[in-house]
Design an enzyme around this catalytic site. Sequence first.
Site, PDB file in Angstrom:
ATOM      1  N   CYS A 232      22.273  35.093 120.991  1.00 27.61           N
ATOM      2  CA  CYS A 232      22.256  34.164 122.106  1.00 27.61           C
ATOM      3  C   CYS A 232      23.533  33.334 122.090  1.00 27.61           C
ATOM      4  CB  CYS A 232      21.023  33.263 121.968  1.00 27.61           C
ATOM      5  SG  CYS A 232      21.083  31.743 122.911  1.00 27.61           S
ATOM      6  N   GLU A 233      24.233  33.306 123.195  1.00 26.18           N
ATOM      7  CA  GLU A 233      25.489  32.568 123.240  1.00 26.18           C
ATOM      8  C   GLU A 233      25.292  31.057 123.226  1.00 26.18           C
ATOM      9  OE1 GLU A 233      26.680  32.379 127.942  1.00 26.18           O
ATOM     10  OE2 GLU A 233      27.076  34.248 126.892  1.00 26.18           O
ATOM     11  N   HIS A 234      24.077  30.598 123.439  1.00 26.58           N
ATOM     12  CA  HIS A 234      23.825  29.158 123.451  1.00 26.58           C
ATOM     13  C   HIS A 234      23.559  28.583 122.066  1.00 26.58           C
ATOM     14  CE1 HIS A 234      22.414  30.090 127.762  1.00 26.58           C
ATOM     15  NE2 HIS A 234      23.671  29.719 127.768  1.00 26.58           N
ATOM     16  N   HIS A 235      22.914  29.373 121.183  1.00 26.56           N
ATOM     17  CA  HIS A 235      22.531  28.858 119.866  1.00 26.56           C
ATOM     18  C   HIS A 235      23.016  29.726 118.708  1.00 26.56           C
ATOM     19  CE1 HIS A 235      19.454  27.310 122.721  1.00 26.56           C
ATOM     20  NE2 HIS A 235      19.771  26.183 122.107  1.00 26.56           N
TER      21      HIS A 235
ATOM     22  N   GLN B 246      20.520  37.393 127.979  1.00 27.20           N
ATOM     23  CA  GLN B 246      19.862  38.658 128.316  1.00 27.20           C
ATOM     24  C   GLN B 246      20.108  39.063 129.764  1.00 27.20           C
ATOM     25  OE1 GLN B 246      15.834  39.012 126.878  1.00 27.20           O
ATOM     26  NE2 GLN B 246      15.284  40.402 128.527  1.00 27.20           N
TER      27      GLN B 246
ATOM     28  N   HIS C 224      13.390  36.045 121.635  1.00 33.38           N
ATOM     29  CA  HIS C 224      14.550  35.205 121.360  1.00 33.38           C
ATOM     30  C   HIS C 224      14.242  34.220 120.248  1.00 33.38           C
ATOM     31  CE1 HIS C 224      16.997  36.287 124.989  1.00 33.38           C
ATOM     32  NE2 HIS C 224      15.844  36.872 125.250  1.00 33.38           N
TER      33      HIS C 224
ATOM     34  N   CYS D 286      15.908  31.741 119.380  1.00 35.63           N
ATOM     35  CA  CYS D 286      16.171  30.358 119.788  1.00 35.63           C
ATOM     36  C   CYS D 286      14.926  29.730 120.408  1.00 35.63           C
ATOM     37  CB  CYS D 286      17.358  30.275 120.749  1.00 35.63           C
ATOM     38  SG  CYS D 286      17.199  31.253 122.239  1.00 35.63           S
TER      39      CYS D 286
END
Length: 186
Positions: free
Chosen positions: A75-78, A116, A144, A146
């Site tokens: 995940c590019e956020h976490h 995703q 996920h 996250c």
Amino acid sequence: MSDELDLYYREILRGLGEDPDREGLRETPKRAAKAMRYLCHGYEQNLDELVNGALFASDNDEMVTVKDIELYSLCEHHLLPFIGKAHVAYIPTGKVLGLSKVARIVDMFARRLQIQENLTRQVADAVQRVTGAAGVAVVIEAQHMCMMMRGVEKQNSVMSTSVMLGAFRESQNTRHEFLKLIGRSN
């Protein structure tokens, strides 16, 4: 041999209040850097080189489906993993793609920092570009970390995304056939 990424992991350990020189952590920055390079090796890949001419002439104009392609992404956020499977179908127009190339295309995009929704679109667009198919369908289902390990901590949630191009978007019957083949329709 140390590189810049190793040094960053040392600083992360320090930032967490750890001693990167203690026995259990001495090699961790190097191992973590090596793991991150592997998990993100999709950035080093190129679609044309990956396919490497594995398109074959065929009179088949019926749906080709590859389902349950396992995938692992971050995940590019976490920077936490999401893990799942992709289902890919296309309708050939004179050529078919080597079977392993479908899975390799999924991996190439999954092995990048992702969300995703974008991964699903990238796989569909790549298969369309390479094959010139009359239609392409991609469904990805993933869990996920996250969402499971932090935040709302929901252990059984599964995210589903889909992209339908060409005949799969235009024809409800074609879309329904694909969904039935992957077990998502009655």
